[in-house]
Scaffold this motif. Structure first.
Motif, mmCIF file in Angstrom:
data_model
loop_
_atom_site.group_PDB
_atom_site.id
_atom_site.type_symbol
_atom_site.label_atom_id
_atom_site.label_comp_id
_atom_site.label_asym_id
_atom_site.label_seq_id
_atom_site.Cartn_x
_atom_site.Cartn_y
_atom_site.Cartn_z
ATOM 1 N N GLY A 57 0.781 -1.230 0.000
ATOM 2 C CA GLY A 57 0.000 0.000 0.000
ATOM 3 C C GLY A 57 0.808 1.273 0.000
ATOM 4 O O GLY A 57 0.238 2.366 -0.088
ATOM 5 N N LEU A 58 2.122 1.156 0.116
ATOM 6 C CA LEU A 58 2.988 2.345 0.115
ATOM 7 C C LEU A 58 3.988 2.299 -1.043
ATOM 8 O O LEU A 58 5.008 3.004 -1.016
ATOM 9 N N SER A 59 3.709 1.477 -2.053
ATOM 10 C CA SER A 59 4.652 1.333 -3.167
ATOM 11 C C SER A 59 4.822 2.639 -3.939
ATOM 12 O O SER A 59 5.880 2.886 -4.523
ATOM 13 N N ALA A 60 3.784 3.499 -3.930
ATOM 14 C CA ALA A 60 3.898 4.793 -4.613
ATOM 15 C C ALA A 60 4.979 5.657 -3.978
ATOM 16 O O ALA A 60 5.551 6.539 -4.631
ATOM 17 N N LEU A 61 5.269 5.398 -2.704
ATOM 18 C CA LEU A 61 6.335 6.124 -2.008
ATOM 19 C C LEU A 61 7.648 5.357 -2.048
ATOM 20 O O LEU A 61 8.645 5.797 -1.457
ATOM 21 N N GLY A 62 7.632 4.216 -2.727
ATOM 22 C CA GLY A 62 8.838 3.405 -2.800
ATOM 23 C C GLY A 62 9.102 2.583 -1.560
ATOM 24 O O GLY A 62 10.202 2.072 -1.377
ATOM 25 N N VAL A 63 8.089 2.420 -0.698
ATOM 26 C CA VAL A 63 8.257 1.698 0.563
ATOM 27 C C VAL A 63 7.661 0.305 0.434
ATOM 28 O O VAL A 63 6.458 0.147 0.190
ATOM 29 N N THR A 64 8.477 -0.710 0.584
ATOM 30 C CA THR A 64 8.008 -2.099 0.523
ATOM 31 C C THR A 64 8.495 -2.924 1.703
ATOM 32 O O THR A 64 8.164 -4.100 1.816
ATOM 33 N N SER A 65 9.292 -2.319 2.598
ATOM 34 C CA SER A 65 9.847 -3.046 3.737
ATOM 35 C C SER A 65 9.782 -2.180 4.984
ATOM 36 O O SER A 65 9.866 -0.946 4.906
ATOM 37 N N VAL A 66 9.651 -2.835 6.142
ATOM 38 C CA VAL A 66 9.595 -2.090 7.405
ATOM 39 C C VAL A 66 10.913 -1.385 7.702
ATOM 40 O O VAL A 66 10.937 -0.383 8.411
ATOM 41 N N THR A 67 12.015 -1.876 7.148
ATOM 42 C CA THR A 67 13.295 -1.200 7.370
ATOM 43 C C THR A 67 13.321 0.172 6.690
ATOM 44 O O THR A 67 14.045 1.067 7.127
ATOM 45 N N GLN A 68 12.508 0.363 5.654
ATOM 46 C CA GLN A 68 12.426 1.667 4.995
ATOM 47 C C GLN A 68 11.587 2.652 5.813
ATOM 48 O O GLN A 68 11.600 3.851 5.533
ATOM 49 N N LEU A 69 10.894 2.144 6.811
ATOM 50 C CA LEU A 69 10.125 3.000 7.718
ATOM 51 C C LEU A 69 10.895 3.282 9.004
ATOM 52 O O LEU A 69 10.367 3.919 9.917
ATOM 53 N N GLY A 70 12.133 2.806 9.061
ATOM 54 C CA GLY A 70 12.975 3.114 10.215
ATOM 55 C C GLY A 70 13.353 1.941 11.076
ATOM 56 O O GLY A 70 14.224 2.069 11.960
#
Length: 301
Positions: free
Chosen positions: A158-171
């Motif tokens: 659901g966050l692929s538009a922001l390039g986020v596909t992993s929890v590590t990309q959220l910190g």
């Protein structure tokens, strides 16, 4: 319940029945349902036997020390902006050892995270160390158990538009981790009261759904969890729980989780738990207290 929820519960119940059938086939000790009604607890949100938020020192199922027991559960929690669904099974062995499998799915329902979907798989193990919930009524000695929960998050959706596909990309520092805990549970039959205290070592963000560790801390934290339950009758139990949680992420102002619950045990095969849960603020994107209803169905043997 949706069709998907019924399917998940059916699959969990089928797996639970399969475990019992396999035990019969191998001539292993199957459930004698020797425990008192409600003393096996319900299925905790991560799959362990206990309360809804907190694992207890009890072992899943109604099998006594001479047999095995099994449970299957489905839980749905709806807050103002999010939904959490948990399902799984657990096997108890000789009222001594518990092994559990659970899947959690977390989804957003309000913008800007209405397309968000997080999920994780959990394998749990619990070992009873000492004490007996029923037999130790003449002393203050509680039943003690230690446990571990091995958690693996899946890809962020659901966050692929922001390039986020992993929890590590959220910190998060890692997408997998282990929680360790010790629980002490005391049943005071004369007072119709059950008390539980749990100490957990964890790095988990939002139960592990947002990974483990982060910019604020990458170390294990010792977190207290408590439960109290009052037996209104042999079939009805009311209680409350508190669970402290770490706050490792910049985007996630994680707070302690609390609930008040009412559980109904019509028999040893079925239980229903209704709770009102407070999770506090979850993310800076939906900065308001997340409170809502929790409903859990458990099948046991």
């Amino acid at each position: 319940m949706s069709r998907l929820q019924f399917f998940q519960l059916g699959a969990a119940a089928l797996l639970s029945a399969s475990l019992i059938h396999a035990a019969h086939a191998l001539e292993l000790p199957v459930s004698d349902r020797g425990k008192l009604l409600a003393t096996a607890g319900v299925s905790q949100a991560e799959g362990a036997a206990g309360g809804g938020l907190v694992p207890w020192a009890v072992i899943a199922g109604y099998g006594s020390e001479d047999s095995a027991g099994a449970t299957a559960f489905l839980t749905q929690l709806n807050t103002r902006d999010y939904r959490l669904r948990s399902s799984g099974v657990a096997l108890g062995w000789h009222d001594k050892l518990e092994v559990s499998l659970a899947r959690q799915e977390f989804t957003g329902s309000e913008a800007p995270l209405d397309q968000l979907r997080l999920s994780q798989d959990i394998v749990g193990i619990k070992l009873k160390l000492s004490g007996d919930l029923i037999a130790d009524q003449d002393s203050w000695r509680p039943q003690l158990a230690v446990g571990a929960m091995f958690k693996q998050t899946r890809a962020v959706e659901g966050l692929s538009a922001l390039g986020v596909t992993s929890v590590t990309q959220l910190g998060a520092a890692d997408s997998k981790g282990v929680d360790y805990y010790v629980s002490a549970t005391k049943l005071l039959l004369a007072n119709s009261l059950l008390l539980n205290g749990t100490l957990r070592l964890s790095k988990g963000n939002q139960l592990g759904l947002l990974g483990f560790g982060g910019p604020q801390s990458q170390s294990y934290q010792l977190l207290p969890e408590v439960s109290a339950a009052y037996l209104l009758s042999p079939h009805w139990v009311v209680g409350a729980e508190y669970r402290q949680r770490p706050s490792n992420l910049v985007i996630d102002r994680e707070k302690a989780a609390k609930d008040v619950f009412l559980a109904y045990f019509p028999n040893k095969q079925l239980s229903l738990t209704l709770a009102y849960v407070s999770l506090g603020d979850i993310t800076v994107f939906n900065p308001r207290n997340q409170q809502g209803w929790y409903l859990s169905l458990q099948l046991a043997n």
